[in-house]
Design an enzyme around this catalytic site. Sequence first.
Site, mmCIF file in Angstrom:
data_model
loop_
_atom_site.group_PDB
_atom_site.id
_atom_site.type_symbol
_atom_site.label_atom_id
_atom_site.label_comp_id
_atom_site.label_asym_id
_atom_site.label_seq_id
_atom_site.Cartn_x
_atom_site.Cartn_y
_atom_site.Cartn_z
ATOM 1 N N LYS A 119 0.842 -1.187 0.000
ATOM 2 C CA LYS A 119 0.000 0.000 0.000
ATOM 3 C C LYS A 119 0.879 1.239 0.000
ATOM 4 C CE LYS A 119 0.604 2.000 3.363
ATOM 5 N NZ LYS A 119 1.850 2.571 4.012
ATOM 6 N N TYR A 204 -4.580 4.223 6.118
ATOM 7 C CA TYR A 204 -5.070 3.255 7.112
ATOM 8 C C TYR A 204 -6.435 3.667 7.651
ATOM 9 C CZ TYR A 204 -0.576 0.869 7.239
ATOM 10 O OH TYR A 204 0.542 0.151 6.897
HETATM 11 P P1 NDP Z 1 12.449 1.746 2.348
HETATM 12 O O1 NDP Z 1 12.995 3.041 1.876
HETATM 13 O O2 NDP Z 1 12.923 1.221 3.647
HETATM 14 O O3 NDP Z 1 12.726 0.614 1.251
HETATM 15 C C1 NDP Z 1 12.380 0.797 -0.100
HETATM 16 C C2 NDP Z 1 13.311 -0.055 -0.958
HETATM 17 O O4 NDP Z 1 12.903 0.084 -2.311
HETATM 18 C C3 NDP Z 1 14.769 0.403 -0.936
HETATM 19 O O5 NDP Z 1 15.497 -0.131 0.135
HETATM 20 C C4 NDP Z 1 15.275 -0.104 -2.269
HETATM 21 O O6 NDP Z 1 15.606 -1.491 -2.141
HETATM 22 C C5 NDP Z 1 14.032 -0.062 -3.163
HETATM 23 N N1 NDP Z 1 14.073 1.059 -4.105
HETATM 24 C C6 NDP Z 1 13.995 0.936 -5.457
HETATM 25 N N2 NDP Z 1 14.091 2.124 -6.045
HETATM 26 C C7 NDP Z 1 14.222 3.044 -5.074
HETATM 27 C C8 NDP Z 1 14.364 4.450 -5.075
HETATM 28 N N3 NDP Z 1 14.377 5.169 -6.223
HETATM 29 N N4 NDP Z 1 14.483 5.081 -3.892
HETATM 30 C C9 NDP Z 1 14.436 4.394 -2.735
HETATM 31 N N5 NDP Z 1 14.307 3.041 -2.684
HETATM 32 C C10 NDP Z 1 14.211 2.371 -3.839
HETATM 33 O O7 NDP Z 1 10.861 1.893 2.337
HETATM 34 P P2 NDP Z 1 9.813 0.948 3.089
HETATM 35 O O8 NDP Z 1 10.294 -0.449 3.050
HETATM 36 O O9 NDP Z 1 9.479 1.540 4.394
HETATM 37 O O10 NDP Z 1 8.507 1.128 2.159
HETATM 38 C C11 NDP Z 1 8.369 0.448 0.924
HETATM 39 C C12 NDP Z 1 6.877 0.293 0.598
HETATM 40 O O11 NDP Z 1 6.262 -0.475 1.618
HETATM 41 C C13 NDP Z 1 6.080 1.601 0.525
HETATM 42 O O12 NDP Z 1 5.145 1.536 -0.507
HETATM 43 C C14 NDP Z 1 5.380 1.676 1.870
HETATM 44 O O13 NDP Z 1 4.154 2.397 1.828
HETATM 45 C C15 NDP Z 1 5.140 0.202 2.154
HETATM 46 N N6 NDP Z 1 5.066 -0.079 3.591
HETATM 47 C C16 NDP Z 1 4.009 -0.816 4.064
HETATM 48 C C17 NDP Z 1 3.901 -1.104 5.389
HETATM 49 C C18 NDP Z 1 2.771 -1.940 5.892
HETATM 50 O O14 NDP Z 1 2.626 -2.082 7.108
HETATM 51 N N7 NDP Z 1 1.978 -2.547 5.037
HETATM 52 C C19 NDP Z 1 4.866 -0.599 6.360
HETATM 53 C C20 NDP Z 1 5.984 0.107 5.776
HETATM 54 C C21 NDP Z 1 6.054 0.363 4.428
HETATM 55 P P3 NDP Z 1 16.859 -2.101 -2.935
HETATM 56 O O15 NDP Z 1 18.059 -1.407 -2.373
HETATM 57 O O16 NDP Z 1 16.797 -3.533 -2.611
HETATM 58 O O17 NDP Z 1 16.650 -1.808 -4.383
#
Ligand code: NDP
Length: 353
Positions: A119, A204
């Site tokens: 989401k 949410y």
């Molecule tokens: P993070 O920033 O921690 O991780 C995102 C990951 O996406 C990065 O580590 C990277 O992984 C990859 N990525 C690819 N392209 C990009 C870019 N241009 N900039 C930054 N990161 C990039 O974010 P979150 O994990 O917190 O959030 C990711 C998604 O999950 C969002 O859509 C958020 O809304 C959702 N979310 C949902 C939750 C829930 O409870 N359902 C809770 C938290 C987040 P890599 O280095 O491997 O490419």
Amino acid sequence: MTIPSLPNFAEAMSSRNDQEGVLRVAIMGLGSYGTRVAQAMESSKRAKVVGVISGTPSKVENWKKKYGIPDKNCYNYENFDAIKDNPDIDAVYVITPNALHKEQSIRVAKAGKHVICEKPMAINAAEAKEMVTACEEAGVKLLIGYRLHFEANTLKVVNMRKAGDFGDIKFFQGLSGFMIGDPTQWRLDPALSGGGAMMDIGIYSINGARYMVGEEPIWVTAQEVKTDPVKFKEGIDETITFQLGFPSGVVASCLSTYSQNNLDKFFLNGTKGFAEMQPSTGYGPIKGRTHQGALDEPHIMHQTVQMDQMAGIILDGAEPPIPVDGREGLKDMVIIDAIFEAVKTGGKVAISV
Ligand code: NDP
């Protein structure tokens, strides 16, 4: 049926899903939430991390060791379309910044793999619709990471509401927010987030209003407050209050913010009783009470339950207790579009989901 020649037969057998009934998942985006989902899947009986898609080779190396992932199941954002030729991966879980979800999910669908997407599923309803269509055309499932739809205390309240225990529902309140830190993170960059608190945390309260009330909203009014226009630049909402009207006359009053903590609360009121939950959407344990007593269902890591259940939906065609498909995610995106429209016009905006 063609019987494969011997070497191919051996290959076919090695790539067979020999853990019968286990969903083999590749995680796309090895960030903070991707890491949590993978940890939760360690206790899942029905879903297993078997692959990764990442732009960071050092993370891939760590994940390969931690989860025993073979090289052939590791991809980057340029080459992951080749996953279509990988029979050892059933589904890709897209856990990247919001604005990337649409293009990445559609590429996964075109590669013939089921899509689980975080989401918000996209950054507006038009994008969400494209994703739904692409997955339907590709004949793959599209599921959105709505982990609360499988959470035991949440389901207890929803079942009580369905059984009429609260009488006629009259009012819902949803408070969703936290104080966001680092101003350089992607969540505060409109090109990657598609919006501010509403996309990230306000969703949410929107989604919760729908499953708690049990109806779809028909109108919205909304007001925005911005106290820090440098941190919360154009396209990034800091605080929005909004009201949703439902066909039966129920009103939901909600707050979405990036500048207050201690806001994770749902309150549902009916003619015969009430439910209050705090925390209501965090990682848990979800706590609360109803007019009948405490909500004290046992806590299991949300993402473990979610992935067990999603494996059932994808592999067995099981029906979730509350929908988690792309059309469900699309409804929230339609409502978010309407909230932004209401903020802009200051008027009451009709919603048709
Ligand atoms: P993070 O920033 O921690 O991780 C995102 C990951 O996406 C990065 O580590 C990277 O992984 C990859 N990525 C690819 N392209 C990009 C870019 N241009 N900039 C930054 N990161 C990039 O974010 P979150 O994990 O917190 O959030 C990711 C998604 O999950 C969002 O859509 C958020 O809304 C959702 N979310 C949902 C939750 C829930 O409870 N359902 C809770 C938290 C987040 P890599 O280095 O491997 O490419």
